[in-house]
Design a protein around this motif. Structure first.
Motif, PDB file in Angstrom:
ATOM      1  N   ARG A  34       1.534  -5.589   8.153  1.00 26.50           N
ATOM      2  CA  ARG A  34       0.467  -6.592   8.167  1.00 26.50           C
ATOM      3  C   ARG A  34      -0.669  -6.201   9.107  1.00 26.50           C
ATOM      4  O   ARG A  34      -1.840  -6.255   8.742  1.00 26.50           O
ATOM      5  N   VAL A  35      -0.329  -5.833  10.346  1.00 34.65           N
ATOM      6  CA  VAL A  35      -1.413  -5.532  11.297  1.00 34.65           C
ATOM      7  C   VAL A  35      -2.184  -4.293  10.858  1.00 34.65           C
ATOM      8  O   VAL A  35      -3.387  -4.176  11.112  1.00 34.65           O
ATOM      9  N   ALA A  36      -1.502  -3.358  10.170  1.00 38.76           N
ATOM     10  CA  ALA A  36      -2.194  -2.159   9.680  1.00 38.76           C
ATOM     11  C   ALA A  36      -3.314  -2.526   8.718  1.00 38.76           C
ATOM     12  O   ALA A  36      -4.387  -1.924   8.736  1.00 38.76           O
ATOM     13  N   LEU A  63      -0.221   0.857  15.759  1.00 38.18           N
ATOM     14  CA  LEU A  63       0.775   0.764  16.824  1.00 38.18           C
ATOM     15  C   LEU A  63       0.879   2.097  17.538  1.00 38.18           C
ATOM     16  O   LEU A  63       0.966   3.150  16.891  1.00 38.18           O
ATOM     17  N   ILE A  64       0.860   2.058  18.860  1.00 41.59           N
ATOM     18  CA  ILE A  64       1.062   3.260  19.664  1.00 41.59           C
ATOM     19  C   ILE A  64       2.068   2.941  20.755  1.00 41.59           C
ATOM     20  O   ILE A  64       2.347   1.771  21.052  1.00 41.59           O
ATOM     21  N   THR A 120       0.804  -1.231   0.000  1.00 41.37           N
ATOM     22  CA  THR A 120       0.000   0.000   0.000  1.00 41.37           C
ATOM     23  C   THR A 120       0.834   1.278   0.000  1.00 41.37           C
ATOM     24  O   THR A 120       0.266   2.362  -0.157  1.00 41.37           O
ATOM     25  N   VAL A 121       2.160   1.207   0.159  1.00 38.61           N
ATOM     26  CA  VAL A 121       2.961   2.421   0.342  1.00 38.61           C
ATOM     27  C   VAL A 121       3.939   2.616  -0.819  1.00 38.61           C
ATOM     28  O   VAL A 121       4.838   1.798  -1.016  1.00 38.61           O
ATOM     29  N   PRO A 122       3.795   3.694  -1.596  1.00 39.85           N
ATOM     30  CA  PRO A 122       4.733   3.952  -2.693  1.00 39.85           C
ATOM     31  C   PRO A 122       6.097   4.390  -2.170  1.00 39.85           C
ATOM     32  O   PRO A 122       6.231   4.844  -1.031  1.00 39.85           O
ATOM     33  N   PRO A 123       7.134   4.268  -2.996  1.00 45.00           N
ATOM     34  CA  PRO A 123       8.495   4.550  -2.526  1.00 45.00           C
ATOM     35  C   PRO A 123       8.719   5.987  -2.069  1.00 45.00           C
ATOM     36  O   PRO A 123       9.533   6.226  -1.174  1.00 45.00           O
ATOM     37  N   TRP A 124       8.002   6.955  -2.663  1.00 46.93           N
ATOM     38  CA  TRP A 124       8.216   8.330  -2.213  1.00 46.93           C
ATOM     39  C   TRP A 124       7.710   8.540  -0.786  1.00 46.93           C
ATOM     40  O   TRP A 124       8.284   9.324  -0.033  1.00 46.93           O
ATOM     41  N   TYR A 176      -3.797   2.033   3.746  1.00 48.54           N
ATOM     42  CA  TYR A 176      -2.680   2.931   3.425  1.00 48.54           C
ATOM     43  C   TYR A 176      -2.382   3.874   4.587  1.00 48.54           C
ATOM     44  O   TYR A 176      -1.234   4.002   5.027  1.00 48.54           O
ATOM     45  N   LEU A 177      -3.406   4.546   5.103  1.00 45.33           N
ATOM     46  CA  LEU A 177      -3.195   5.532   6.155  1.00 45.33           C
ATOM     47  C   LEU A 177      -2.678   4.893   7.440  1.00 45.33           C
ATOM     48  O   LEU A 177      -1.815   5.455   8.130  1.00 45.33           O
ATOM     49  N   THR A 178      -3.172   3.709   7.764  1.00 39.94           N
ATOM     50  CA  THR A 178      -2.720   3.045   8.983  1.00 39.94           C
ATOM     51  C   THR A 178      -1.308   2.498   8.817  1.00 39.94           C
ATOM     52  O   THR A 178      -0.496   2.532   9.753  1.00 39.94           O
ATOM     53  N   THR A 179      -0.989   2.030   7.613  1.00 37.62           N
ATOM     54  CA  THR A 179       0.381   1.575   7.350  1.00 37.62           C
ATOM     55  C   THR A 179       1.366   2.729   7.467  1.00 37.62           C
ATOM     56  O   THR A 179       2.456   2.579   8.034  1.00 37.62           O
ATOM     57  N   LEU A 180       0.995   3.898   6.930  1.00 41.96           N
ATOM     58  CA  LEU A 180       1.859   5.078   7.081  1.00 41.96           C
ATOM     59  C   LEU A 180       2.156   5.332   8.558  1.00 41.96           C
ATOM     60  O   LEU A 180       3.304   5.570   8.950  1.00 41.96           O
ATOM     61  N   HIS A 181       1.115   5.310   9.370  1.00 41.23           N
ATOM     62  CA  HIS A 181       1.303   5.570  10.796  1.00 41.23           C
ATOM     63  C   HIS A 181       2.205   4.517  11.435  1.00 41.23           C
ATOM     64  O   HIS A 181       3.131   4.857  12.195  1.00 41.23           O
ATOM     65  N   ASN A 182       1.957   3.249  11.151  1.00 40.20           N
ATOM     66  CA  ASN A 182       2.732   2.190  11.792  1.00 40.20           C
ATOM     67  C   ASN A 182       4.205   2.243  11.403  1.00 40.20           C
ATOM     68  O   ASN A 182       5.093   2.052  12.242  1.00 40.20           O
TER      69      ASN A 182
END
Length: 378
Positions: free
Chosen positions: A272-274, A280-281, A45-49, A330-336
């Protein structure tokens, strides 16, 4: 470690913890370092940039999966993995061994290599040490791994046999490796058994690899055994070369492994969990699907400065998950990932400032009991 664009430099020590830089042909990796897993040539879900903006300095890709699809020779024709996946920073590839040995009932190991059936279509394939190196040379990663056998960690008799194979395969991988713009790591095996781990470390150190991976841990053994073996590795592996603990990714494990001289990590856990709605906090995890967040205006973490926490509420993210909107993942993966990178930066800074033990104590007090490892399949 210093040759052909590679150099490992330790700039600070605090006890057995160390902070440094691993320079590669595609850039500098500050250590300790966490590498997100891009199994298929992409961090899900996360592009290289975005990875670059978040602070990623190393990405892992999976040899087994890329060999099957789209094929290592095709990737080579298209300019190599860096160009193919649009990531200009350092890349690490595993040998594919872990995935192959996870194919229960679909593979057969012999002293020369391993024959396996694709999990995709059942087609028959064979990896020898030479083939594993050729595939990784085609992919063109900066850090590559010897083919090894990852046995059940508690079976002594099987570990003895597997270790002999792993050592013979390491010799053959080293002889087969030709590209000077790649650093080939040997992989220490031996389960939870100190005599076998000692034998493995000494054998591989004698082969003088530019770096060493520690395999076969966090695959089901008790945490006390993991840490005991890491302490042993710290005493046996060369001080001047980087050490990579494969497939480990909890915050507690980072700290305890760094306390035992480890420099590099990878794990699928944060991504994965995202995708399943878990954020994750500091101090634990949030299940964003929980009804308690339906009208919660707060960000995931009020102390976090990631793009997700700067813009969106828990209520909004819960809504996205509940309606099946892909942007939720995508948004949760960014955060994690941001959380993992910032944690590693704080850990590194604690070493540089000589307060690692205080940081270690704070982590132990703030975080819940160590959870069991996540399966590492991307």
């Amino acid at each position: 470690m210093s040759s052909h664009g590679f150099r490992f430099t330790i700039v600070a020590r605090d006890g057995r913890a160390r902070a440094g830089f691993l320079d590669t042909p595609h850039g500098r990796i500050p250590t300790p370092c966490f590498a997100p897993v891009g199994t298929q040539g992409a961090v899900k879900t996360v592009p290289p940039w975005d990875l670059k903006a978040l602070g990623a300095t190393l990405v892992l890709a999976n040899t087994y999966h890329l060999y099957l699809r789209p094929g290592d020779e095709r990737i080579a024709r298209l300019g190599g993995l860096h160009r193919f996946m649009g990531w200009d920073g350092p890349i690490l590839t595993d040998s594919g061994g872990f995935q192959i040995f996870s194919l229960q009932g679909l593979r057969e190991v012999d002293d020369d290599g391993v024959t396996f059936r694709s999990h995709l279509d059942g087609s028959l394939h064979r990896f020898t040490p030479e083939k594993a190196i050729r595939v990784q040379e085609n992919l063109g990663a900066d850090l590559i791994m010897c083919l090894d056998e990852c046995p059940p960690p508690l079976d002594y008799a099987y570990n003895v046999k597997a270790l002999e194979r792993t050592h013979r395969w390491a010799e053959r991988c080293r002889a087969a490796h030709r590209r000077t713009d790649q650093a080939l790591f040997g992989i220490v095996q031996g389960g939870v058994f100190e005599d076998l781990r000692t034998r493995s470390a000494r054998f591989l150190v004698a082969l003088d690899f530019p770096g060493y991976a520690i395999g076969g841990l966090s695959v089901g053994e008790p945490k006390a055994d993991t840490y005991r073996i890491l302490s042993l590795m710290d005493a046996l592996l060369p001080e001047e070369k980087p050490r990579y603990l494969m497939g480990v990714g909890t915050l507690q494990d980072f700290v305890e492994a760094v306390a035992r001289g480890v420099d590099l990590f990878d794990c699928v856990m944060p991504t994965r969990v995202a995708r399943h709605g878990t954020a994750l906090i500091w101090g634990g995890r949030l299940n964003l699907r929980n009804a308690a967040y339906a009208e919660d205006p707060r960000p995931i973490d009020e102390t976090c400065e990631c793009p997700t926490c700067r813009r969106f509420s828990r209520a909004y993210l819960r809504h996205l998950f509940n309606v099946g909107e892909p942007m939720a993942m995508y948004l949760t993966t960014l955060h994690n990932l941001h959380t993992m990178f910032r944690f590693m930066e704080r850990l590194r800074q604690a070493i540089l400032e000589g307060r690692f033990e205080a940081f270690r104590t704070a982590v132990a007090e703030a975080l819940p009991a160590v959870s069991e490892p996540e399966p590492s399949d991307g």
